[in-house]
Design a protein around this motif. Structure first.
Motif, PDB file in Angstrom:
ATOM      1  N   ASP A   9       0.733  -0.963  -0.158  1.00 18.61           N
ATOM      2  CA  ASP A   9      -0.038   0.167  -0.006  1.00 18.61           C
ATOM      3  C   ASP A   9       0.917   1.316  -0.080  1.00 18.61           C
ATOM      4  O   ASP A   9       0.570   2.103  -0.881  1.00 18.61           O
ATOM      5  N   LYS A  10       2.051   1.076   0.807  1.00 19.06           N
ATOM      6  CA  LYS A  10       3.075   2.295   0.734  1.00 19.06           C
ATOM      7  C   LYS A  10       3.371   2.453  -0.668  1.00 19.06           C
ATOM      8  O   LYS A  10       3.543   3.780  -1.289  1.00 19.06           O
ATOM      9  N   TYR A  11       4.160   1.320  -1.168  1.00 16.40           N
ATOM     10  CA  TYR A  11       4.720   1.504  -2.546  1.00 16.40           C
ATOM     11  C   TYR A  11       3.561   2.149  -3.438  1.00 16.40           C
ATOM     12  O   TYR A  11       4.166   3.043  -4.534  1.00 16.40           O
ATOM     13  N   ARG A  12       2.450   1.572  -3.258  1.00 14.65           N
ATOM     14  CA  ARG A  12       1.535   2.169  -4.593  1.00 14.65           C
ATOM     15  C   ARG A  12       1.397   3.739  -4.332  1.00 14.65           C
ATOM     16  O   ARG A  12       1.120   4.317  -5.480  1.00 14.65           O
ATOM     17  N   ARG A  13       1.425   4.137  -3.028  1.00 14.06           N
ATOM     18  CA  ARG A  13       1.181   5.598  -3.093  1.00 14.06           C
ATOM     19  C   ARG A  13       2.221   6.391  -3.519  1.00 14.06           C
ATOM     20  O   ARG A  13       2.175   7.561  -3.814  1.00 14.06           O
ATOM     21  N   ASP A  14       3.438   5.623  -3.630  1.00 21.72           N
ATOM     22  CA  ASP A  14       4.811   6.373  -4.335  1.00 21.72           C
ATOM     23  C   ASP A  14       4.509   6.642  -5.905  1.00 21.72           C
ATOM     24  O   ASP A  14       4.886   7.273  -6.296  1.00 21.72           O
ATOM     25  N   PHE A  15       3.493   6.046  -6.491  1.00 19.58           N
ATOM     26  CA  PHE A  15       3.095   6.154  -7.960  1.00 19.58           C
ATOM     27  C   PHE A  15       1.843   6.787  -8.069  1.00 19.58           C
ATOM     28  O   PHE A  15       0.766   6.063  -8.254  1.00 19.58           O
ATOM     29  N   THR A  36       7.879   0.660 -16.880  1.00 19.89           N
ATOM     30  CA  THR A  36       7.394   0.609 -15.584  1.00 19.89           C
ATOM     31  C   THR A  36       6.731   2.308 -15.232  1.00 19.89           C
ATOM     32  O   THR A  36       7.275   2.977 -15.950  1.00 19.89           O
ATOM     33  N   GLN A  37       6.026   2.157 -14.377  1.00 24.47           N
ATOM     34  CA  GLN A  37       5.552   3.595 -13.758  1.00 24.47           C
ATOM     35  C   GLN A  37       6.560   4.295 -12.975  1.00 24.47           C
ATOM     36  O   GLN A  37       7.797   3.543 -12.484  1.00 24.47           O
ATOM     37  N   THR A  38       6.527   5.637 -12.672  1.00 27.78           N
ATOM     38  CA  THR A  38       7.784   6.398 -12.096  1.00 27.78           C
ATOM     39  C   THR A  38       7.260   7.075 -10.872  1.00 27.78           C
ATOM     40  O   THR A  38       6.246   7.357 -10.679  1.00 27.78           O
ATOM     41  N   PRO A  39       8.036   6.604  -9.658  1.00 25.53           N
ATOM     42  CA  PRO A  39       7.607   7.163  -8.349  1.00 25.53           C
ATOM     43  C   PRO A  39       7.950   8.668  -8.500  1.00 25.53           C
ATOM     44  O   PRO A  39       8.590   9.107  -8.965  1.00 25.53           O
ATOM     45  N   ARG A  40       7.228   9.341  -7.172  1.00 26.73           N
ATOM     46  CA  ARG A  40       7.242  10.445  -7.211  1.00 26.73           C
ATOM     47  C   ARG A  40       8.714  11.159  -6.970  1.00 26.73           C
ATOM     48  O   ARG A  40       9.085  12.012  -7.322  1.00 26.73           O
ATOM     49  N   ARG A  41       9.765  10.485  -6.200  1.00 22.49           N
ATOM     50  CA  ARG A  41      10.725  10.963  -5.955  1.00 22.49           C
ATOM     51  C   ARG A  41      11.574  11.007  -7.109  1.00 22.49           C
ATOM     52  O   ARG A  41      12.769  11.773  -7.423  1.00 22.49           O
ATOM     53  N   VAL A  42      11.582  10.048  -8.122  1.00 18.31           N
ATOM     54  CA  VAL A  42      12.195  10.288  -9.707  1.00 18.31           C
ATOM     55  C   VAL A  42      11.777  11.510 -10.138  1.00 18.31           C
ATOM     56  O   VAL A  42      12.283  12.463 -10.725  1.00 18.31           O
ATOM     57  N   VAL A  43      10.283  11.556 -10.293  1.00 19.65           N
ATOM     58  CA  VAL A  43       9.812  13.185 -11.044  1.00 19.65           C
ATOM     59  C   VAL A  43      10.200  14.320 -10.141  1.00 19.65           C
ATOM     60  O   VAL A  43      10.651  15.314 -10.742  1.00 19.65           O
ATOM     61  N   ASP A  44      10.299  14.223  -8.802  1.00 20.78           N
ATOM     62  CA  ASP A  44      10.584  15.461  -8.049  1.00 20.78           C
ATOM     63  C   ASP A  44      12.087  15.581  -8.430  1.00 20.78           C
ATOM     64  O   ASP A  44      12.578  16.710  -8.435  1.00 20.78           O
ATOM     65  N   ALA A  45      12.932  14.390  -8.564  1.00 17.94           N
ATOM     66  CA  ALA A  45      14.419  14.907  -8.870  1.00 17.94           C
ATOM     67  C   ALA A  45      14.496  15.421 -10.380  1.00 17.94           C
ATOM     68  O   ALA A  45      15.490  16.339 -10.524  1.00 17.94           O
ATOM     69  N   ILE A  46      13.724  15.173 -11.202  1.00 21.55           N
ATOM     70  CA  ILE A  46      13.691  15.865 -12.797  1.00 21.55           C
ATOM     71  C   ILE A  46      13.314  17.302 -12.462  1.00 21.55           C
ATOM     72  O   ILE A  46      14.080  18.041 -12.926  1.00 21.55           O
ATOM     73  N   THR A  47      12.314  17.546 -11.482  1.00 17.81           N
ATOM     74  CA  THR A  47      12.075  19.114 -11.488  1.00 17.81           C
ATOM     75  C   THR A  47      13.271  19.564 -10.645  1.00 17.81           C
ATOM     76  O   THR A  47      13.415  20.796 -11.044  1.00 17.81           O
ATOM     77  N   TYR A 230      11.732   2.027 -13.299  1.00 16.84           N
ATOM     78  CA  TYR A 230      11.034   2.853 -12.322  1.00 16.84           C
ATOM     79  C   TYR A 230      11.555   4.135 -12.430  1.00 16.84           C
ATOM     80  O   TYR A 230      11.738   5.005 -11.676  1.00 16.84           O
ATOM     81  N   GLY A 231      12.706   4.381 -13.526  1.00 16.42           N
ATOM     82  CA  GLY A 231      13.528   5.415 -13.854  1.00 16.42           C
ATOM     83  C   GLY A 231      12.976   6.220 -14.910  1.00 16.42           C
ATOM     84  O   GLY A 231      11.888   5.971 -15.516  1.00 16.42           O
ATOM     85  N   PRO A 232      13.749   7.290 -15.134  1.00 12.29           N
ATOM     86  CA  PRO A 232      13.127   8.215 -16.361  1.00 12.29           C
ATOM     87  C   PRO A 232      13.338   7.625 -17.747  1.00 12.29           C
ATOM     88  O   PRO A 232      14.030   6.925 -18.074  1.00 12.29           O
ATOM     89  N   THR A 379       0.862 -11.998 -29.461  1.00  8.39           N
ATOM     90  CA  THR A 379       0.242 -12.558 -28.138  1.00  8.39           C
ATOM     91  C   THR A 379      -0.421 -11.237 -27.421  1.00  8.39           C
ATOM     92  O   THR A 379      -0.168 -10.127 -27.819  1.00  8.39           O
ATOM     93  N   VAL A 380      -1.082 -11.663 -26.552  1.00  9.30           N
ATOM     94  CA  VAL A 380      -1.675 -10.697 -25.336  1.00  9.30           C
ATOM     95  C   VAL A 380      -0.442 -10.966 -24.093  1.00  9.30           C
ATOM     96  O   VAL A 380      -0.102 -12.115 -23.931  1.00  9.30           O
ATOM     97  N   ARG A 381       0.075  -9.877 -23.713  1.00 12.14           N
ATOM     98  CA  ARG A 381       0.987  -9.883 -22.677  1.00 12.14           C
ATOM     99  C   ARG A 381       0.584  -9.117 -21.438  1.00 12.14           C
ATOM    100  O   ARG A 381       0.413  -8.079 -21.591  1.00 12.14           O
ATOM    101  N   ALA A 382       0.436  -9.982 -20.397  1.00  6.02           N
ATOM    102  CA  ALA A 382       0.405  -9.265 -18.973  1.00  6.02           C
ATOM    103  C   ALA A 382       1.555  -9.344 -18.281  1.00  6.02           C
ATOM    104  O   ALA A 382       2.465 -10.393 -18.219  1.00  6.02           O
ATOM    105  N   SER A 383       2.156  -8.359 -17.761  1.00  2.00           N
ATOM    106  CA  SER A 383       3.358  -8.106 -17.097  1.00  2.00           C
ATOM    107  C   SER A 383       3.650  -7.381 -15.758  1.00  2.00           C
ATOM    108  O   SER A 383       2.817  -6.254 -15.702  1.00  2.00           O
ATOM    109  N   PHE A 384       4.227  -7.710 -14.888  1.00  2.00           N
ATOM    110  CA  PHE A 384       4.121  -7.348 -13.205  1.00  2.00           C
ATOM    111  C   PHE A 384       5.124  -6.633 -12.938  1.00  2.00           C
ATOM    112  O   PHE A 384       6.295  -6.663 -13.369  1.00  2.00           O
ATOM    113  N   GLY A 385       4.765  -5.571 -11.974  1.00  4.41           N
ATOM    114  CA  GLY A 385       5.787  -4.686 -11.276  1.00  4.41           C
ATOM    115  C   GLY A 385       5.507  -4.725  -9.884  1.00  4.41           C
ATOM    116  O   GLY A 385       4.836  -5.518  -9.550  1.00  4.41           O
ATOM    117  N   LEU A 386       6.621  -4.080  -9.212  1.00  2.57           N
ATOM    118  CA  LEU A 386       6.561  -4.251  -7.607  1.00  2.57           C
ATOM    119  C   LEU A 386       5.417  -3.740  -7.170  1.00  2.57           C
ATOM    120  O   LEU A 386       4.873  -4.083  -5.996  1.00  2.57           O
TER     121      LEU A 386
END
Ligand code: PMP
Length: 407
Positions: A9-15, A36-47, A230-232, A379-386
């Motif tokens: 739940d905590k990790y999901r809130r990061d995205f 993969t999607q990008t957590p807030r801390r990566v986007v904050d670092a870009i800013t 999870y990076g830029p 094919t159809v492809r489902a792939s998972f992340g953290l």
């Protein structure tokens, strides 16, 4: 099901993107193999780079330039440590895995001779096929392809038979982006080395899912992309053994990669800059520090264990569905599930999943030779992340079950 120390739940809130709704339903993002999607801390670092430290790197004496340079070089140090490289000289920043492989095929490749052989595998992404074909067309090397067994693994017997003194390079993927097969790259590398061949590992699908130690693997080259960890976007990494990189000519010419230029002669810069012509994407490279820090904070082993549980859970449920065929059931497998619904085009299945807010990828996944060997077009492809949850797996299965009644 969930390991109690894995605080999803905590990790999901990061995205922030994970809280999106599509068609009035919570989005289930199962396209992590593509990006993969990008957590807030990566986007904050870009800013922060744009708002506080933006100046061109490496040539400046002014404070801002020194800051930007230090942040970029810190990313290089963290990358080297993340994959256990011997030194930062072995870490070349590129635009992505694709550019990293092109660099090796073009530069290391220029040291090969007509009649030399390069071994690829049937599981390769186009980015680890086409650069070698360009080299073949340029200097007349021979390409050989490791086939697959009925258990969705590389045919190691056949690979052993292919090795001979003419083989100068083996370029294979660590993890198949279609089948999820985790290839025995340690064994592939040691067999190649016994025959004097260098090895490039395409790590695009391994880097965010498995612990990677390039020295333990004894890989000569290892390529990966920040946006799949999870990076830029716009940042790739080529790891190369120092003595090999030193023996190779530059890939591109321009600023940053020189020591001294006059019209008669150019002396190249030392590693790693020899391979980094032009202004690098220093903003995103600096922000990549945060992606590495983020993965470290959760622990790649914990991520791998979580994804393995999701894979097993979802696969078991899919197998109970009629008319669903999974492509890729190797004993050692990453959390990627390629499948087809009997009688339905992969595109239609993907569209119908999308209408139920489940994002999957459809098509050939840039692996047309693999599709051809399987006798299918996609094919159809489902792939998972953290950040994927068991509840999301249930929603995917429910959406698929609904589709089965429609198609
Ligand atoms: N190799 C593999 C196995 C991949 O899955 C991908 C991305 N789909 C690539 C290479 C290319 O990566 P990029 O587009 O980031 O250069």
């Amino acid at each position: 099901m969930e390991n109690s120390t894995y605080d999803i739940d905590k990790y999901r809130r990061d995205f922030p993107i994970l809280s999106r709704q599509l068609f009035g339903k919570p989005m289930v993002y199962l396209d992590n193999t593509a990006t993969t999607q990008t957590p807030r801390r990566v986007v904050d670092a870009i800013t922060e780079m744009y708002f506080t430290h933006k100046a061109n790197v490496h040539r400046g004496v002014h404070t801002l330039s020194l800051e930007a340079t230090e942040l970029m070089e810190e990313a290089r140090r963290l990358t080297a440590s993340y994959i256990n490289a011997s030194s930062t000289e072995e870490i070349i920043f590129t635009r992505g895995t694709t550019e990293a492989i092109n660099l090796v095929a073009s530069s290391y490749g220029s040291l090969l001779k007509e009649g030399d052989e390069v071994i690829l595998s049937v599981m390769e992404h186009h980015s680890n096929i086409v650069p070698w074909q360009l080299l073949r067309d340029r200097i007349g090397i021979k390409l050989k392809v490791i086939p697959m067994t009925s258990t969705w693994e590389l045919d190691m017997e056949e690979y052993r038979r292919m090795l001979n003194p003419r083989v100068k390079m083996v370029a294979v993927t660590h993890v198949s982006n279609v089948l999820g097969t985790v290839n025995p790259v340690g064994e592939i590398i040691s067999l190649a080395h016994n025959h004097g061949a260098a090895v490039l590992i395409d790590g695009a699908q391994a880097i965010a899912h498995l612990p990677i130690d390039v020295r333990a693997l004894d890989a000569d080259f290892y390529a990966f992309s920040a946006h799949k960890m999870y990076g830029p976007c716009g940042v790739g990494i080529l790891y190369g053994k120092k003595h090999l990189l030193e023996s190779m000519p530059p890939y591109q010419g321009g600023g940053e990669m020189i020591h001294k230029v006059n019209f008669a002669h150019t002396e190249y810069a030392a590693l790693p800059y020899k391979f980094e012509a032009g202004t690098p994407d220093f903003v995103d490279i600096a922000a990549f520090r945060e992606a590495l820090g983020y993965i470290r904070s959760i622990g790649i082993e914990n991520i791998a264990e979580h994804e393995e549980r999701l894979l097993r859970y979802t696969t078991e449920r899919m197998k109970l569905l009629p008319r669903v065929r999974i492509y890729g059931e190797a004993p050692v497998k990453s959390a990627v599930i390629s499948f087809l619904v009997e009688g339905a085009h992969h595109y239609d299945t993907g569209m119908l999943l999308d209408k139920q807010a489940v994002a999957v990828r459809t098509g050939h996944h840039c692996a047309q030779p693999l599709m051809e060997s399987l006798g299918i077009t996609g094919t159809v492809r489902a792939s998972f992340g953290l950040y994927n949850t068991f509840e999301e797996c249930d929603r995917f299965i429910a959406a698929l079950t609904r589709i089965l009644t429609m198609l």
